[in-house]
Design an enzyme around this catalytic site. Sequence first.
Site, PDB file in Angstrom:
ATOM      1  N   CYS A  46     -15.288  -7.392  12.590  1.00 47.23           N
ATOM      2  CA  CYS A  46     -15.864  -8.520  13.324  1.00 47.23           C
ATOM      3  C   CYS A  46     -17.319  -8.743  12.934  1.00 47.23           C
ATOM      4  O   CYS A  46     -17.907  -7.960  12.207  1.00 47.23           O
ATOM      5  CB  CYS A  46     -15.767  -8.290  14.825  1.00 47.23           C
ATOM      6  SG  CYS A  46     -16.733  -6.873  15.343  1.00 47.23           S
ATOM      7  N   CYS A  49     -19.639  -6.017  13.748  1.00 42.60           N
ATOM      8  CA  CYS A  49     -19.527  -4.871  12.839  1.00 42.60           C
ATOM      9  C   CYS A  49     -20.470  -5.051  11.658  1.00 42.60           C
ATOM     10  O   CYS A  49     -21.128  -4.119  11.217  1.00 42.60           O
ATOM     11  CB  CYS A  49     -18.114  -4.735  12.297  1.00 42.60           C
ATOM     12  SG  CYS A  49     -16.857  -4.607  13.545  1.00 42.60           S
ATOM     13  N   ASP A 450      12.978   9.254  -3.665  1.00 41.36           N
ATOM     14  CA  ASP A 450      12.550  10.639  -3.685  1.00 41.36           C
ATOM     15  C   ASP A 450      12.530  11.061  -2.212  1.00 41.36           C
ATOM     16  O   ASP A 450      12.490  10.216  -1.327  1.00 41.36           O
ATOM     17  CB  ASP A 450      11.154  10.695  -4.310  1.00 41.36           C
ATOM     18  CG  ASP A 450      10.487  12.028  -4.093  1.00 41.36           C
ATOM     19  OD1 ASP A 450      11.142  13.040  -4.369  1.00 41.36           O
ATOM     20  OD2 ASP A 450       9.318  12.043  -3.657  1.00 41.36           O
ATOM     21  N   ASP A 627       6.797   9.406  -4.787  1.00 44.64           N
ATOM     22  CA  ASP A 627       5.359   9.633  -4.669  1.00 44.64           C
ATOM     23  C   ASP A 627       4.869  10.792  -5.515  1.00 44.64           C
ATOM     24  O   ASP A 627       3.683  10.931  -5.724  1.00 44.64           O
ATOM     25  CB  ASP A 627       4.984   9.893  -3.205  1.00 44.64           C
ATOM     26  CG  ASP A 627       5.243  11.323  -2.809  1.00 44.64           C
ATOM     27  OD1 ASP A 627       6.332  11.810  -3.148  1.00 44.64           O
ATOM     28  OD2 ASP A 627       4.368  11.951  -2.199  1.00 44.64           O
ATOM     29  N   ASP A 631       8.097  12.343 -10.039  1.00 42.67           N
ATOM     30  CA  ASP A 631       8.775  11.045 -10.048  1.00 42.67           C
ATOM     31  C   ASP A 631       8.177  10.104 -11.075  1.00 42.67           C
ATOM     32  O   ASP A 631       8.727   9.039 -11.329  1.00 42.67           O
ATOM     33  CB  ASP A 631       8.641  10.366  -8.675  1.00 42.67           C
ATOM     34  CG  ASP A 631       9.208  11.208  -7.561  1.00 42.67           C
ATOM     35  OD1 ASP A 631      10.316  11.712  -7.747  1.00 42.67           O
ATOM     36  OD2 ASP A 631       8.534  11.370  -6.536  1.00 42.67           O
TER      37      ASP A 631
END
Lengths: 728, 52
Positions: A46, A49, A450, A627, A631
């Site tokens: 915002c 912020c 996986d 992940d 893989d």
Amino acid sequence: MSSTDFQPGLSACPGCDATALATSRAAGQARQGDREIALSLPTMHCAACISTVERGLLDMPGVSSVRVNLTRKRATVSASPDVTDEALTDALSGMGYDAQPLDQATLGADSSDRAARDILMRLGVSGFAMMNVMLLSVAVWSGASDATRDLFHWISAAIALPTIAFAAQPFFTHAWRALRVMRLNMDVPISLAILLAGGMSLFETANSGEHAYFDAALSLTFFLLAGRYLDQRTRTVARSAAAELAALEAPTALRVTETGPHTVALKELALNDIVLVRPGARIPVDGQVETGESELDRAFLTGETDPVVTGPGATVRAGEINLTGPLHVRVTALGKDTFLHALADLVSVAEEAKSRYNSLADRAAAIYAPAVHLLAFAAFVMWMYITGGDVRYALNIAVATLIITCPCALGLAVPAVSTVASGALFRHGLLVKHATALERLAEVDAVIFDKTGTLTMGKPALLNTDDVPPLSLALAAALADSSSHPRSRAIAAAAKGRDLPKVAINDITEIPGHGVKGTWDGKQIALGRADWVGAEGEGTMLTVSGEPPVSFLFEDTLRTGTHALLAKLKARGLPVTLLSGDTPDHVSAFASGLGIEDWRAGVLPDEKAQVLEAMQADGKRVLMVGDGLNDTAALALAHVSIAPATALDATRVAADIVLVSPDVSKIEDGLRIARSARSRILENFGVAAVYNMIAVPIAFLGFASPLAAAIAMSTSSIVVSLNALRTR
Amino acid sequence: MDVLAFLIPVSLGLGVMGLLAFWWTLRREQYDDPEGDAERILRTDYDDHPAD
């Protein structure tokens, strides 16, 4: 409320209520010799912020300028070299924001930013030129004649020709690049149409002709640049988000010297350096353990869920996570020699295969470009014959044909849809990294998962909480509280909120790699590996001297949405296969729990790739979701691949799409959006085809006027863009 | 039709002004953070008091 009585508003974020006085766009002025630090601030949302962060950081000594980018949730800080990244992140967490320093070198988003800005500039110039020329053209169309018409045409030429020379450059260069290697792409007919329209109109103007196509040439440039810009922006957004993920993992290591451990960049390490790996940290290099005992989580490399014990002399690999005790590791391999690098080579081979994928736009261009050129040529020849050799008239018709068939709709058809689709995917937490990934995702007819870290969190949860006697659970939880081992955390989490007897334990000590022990009620108690606590069997046990041991069973916690995802995939009729490097016991229990019939356990990385190749050889188009480093080869080989954001960088690089959301069921949303996008693209091609079927005969027979061309072109572009908005 | 002698330069001049304005916004990086700029305009920092 007048502007003077400032009231801090109600807001949902910490620190939002702070008043702020930062008054310049970039708060503060950067000084000479400052270094730039980029910080990721994911929770910022915002206006307040922005003020809090900019002002808070500016108050720190040494910080000279802060600029927050809310769109990218990032802050760029200029500070003197003695301000460390940690000081900044600490200050921000004091204000209530999670901050992560980003590696500037990895980020490097400048070049794509510049490219987008360059196209935007050309788009702006062609837009303004188009509007002005259109004004003059409207006057001509509504009946200006003779000297007035010629004057208007000359002014149009003065605006249009320099604009074309500047704004249409990207098309010319791409077309030239294609022609040089004897190929035709979409840019060849585009460039030809723009150039011929400009040249022909200039000739007509010089000869006081009736028709000039300057407005058509400019609107063509404008619409097609708009398509280019959308394309560029979609990819920049995804790429910069992906780059940010990579930049979060600044490649550093703790090198141990005589003065103690120091943080150094990975590339500064030398062979035989000693590196300290703290519990919870990832091992940065391949090496050998010098001192220290611990347990390693190898899930990323092999898919095993059970931690592996390690001690002096054992070999460790980059990517493993150290769980219990600090380790001193001697570096044995660096850079090109590491296991990680071997994987990266594999990935680059597969990337090349993917770049050969023929996208829908390419296929359309392959049919379209020659057809248009043949048509225009046929029109020229026909009218030469009919008029008995009137080159000017025949050429006029040929040019009109080229302009009216020009792929305005075609040039927008794909980029408009992929912009909308990528935006929708981005909101669902999926980053599309590869240009053709969306199209490939739509074609998927089989899915391979996986297990560890993909369908599960890779974090254990206590399975038999209800079978363990409450007293044992209370003792175990009291011991586990002092340890950061994942299984200890799981026991502590299971005990939380239960009504358990109060126990007081003294002398709690953790033995790295083995377990935790202490004394309770004058008796020795221990929680840890079965062989260490002195019990028969395997797994984690609790012993109280003089009593039978109590066994604790764990299972990997499921990721959010795993059940929903598998149910939805089943409903779609997509066959699901589970390939895991974990032990058969773990995998079979897991698969039957989820209703996956096709599973394989103990699969080595090469075997994953082989299974995938075999399936693709059968004509399947496989979506691989994984992940781990084990893989990576399979991810790179698959028709399309998705990696969760928690994966290692090397794995994310290999994947086409990164799943940022913790909810895996978003993958199904991704499939749905990709399929919707594909049908929108095909519909848009349909629109373009219908449009051409009407427009071409008109142009061919010589009835096309510049006004008709302008109307036809804008209508088809608008229809195509509106249709793209239906993607969801 | 003499009025054209004024109107054409005027319309071209307006177009060029628009183009220059666009060029300026692009140079000042005004398209880099659309979300942040939309929020910044709501801050009270700037309009607590008239500019001195």
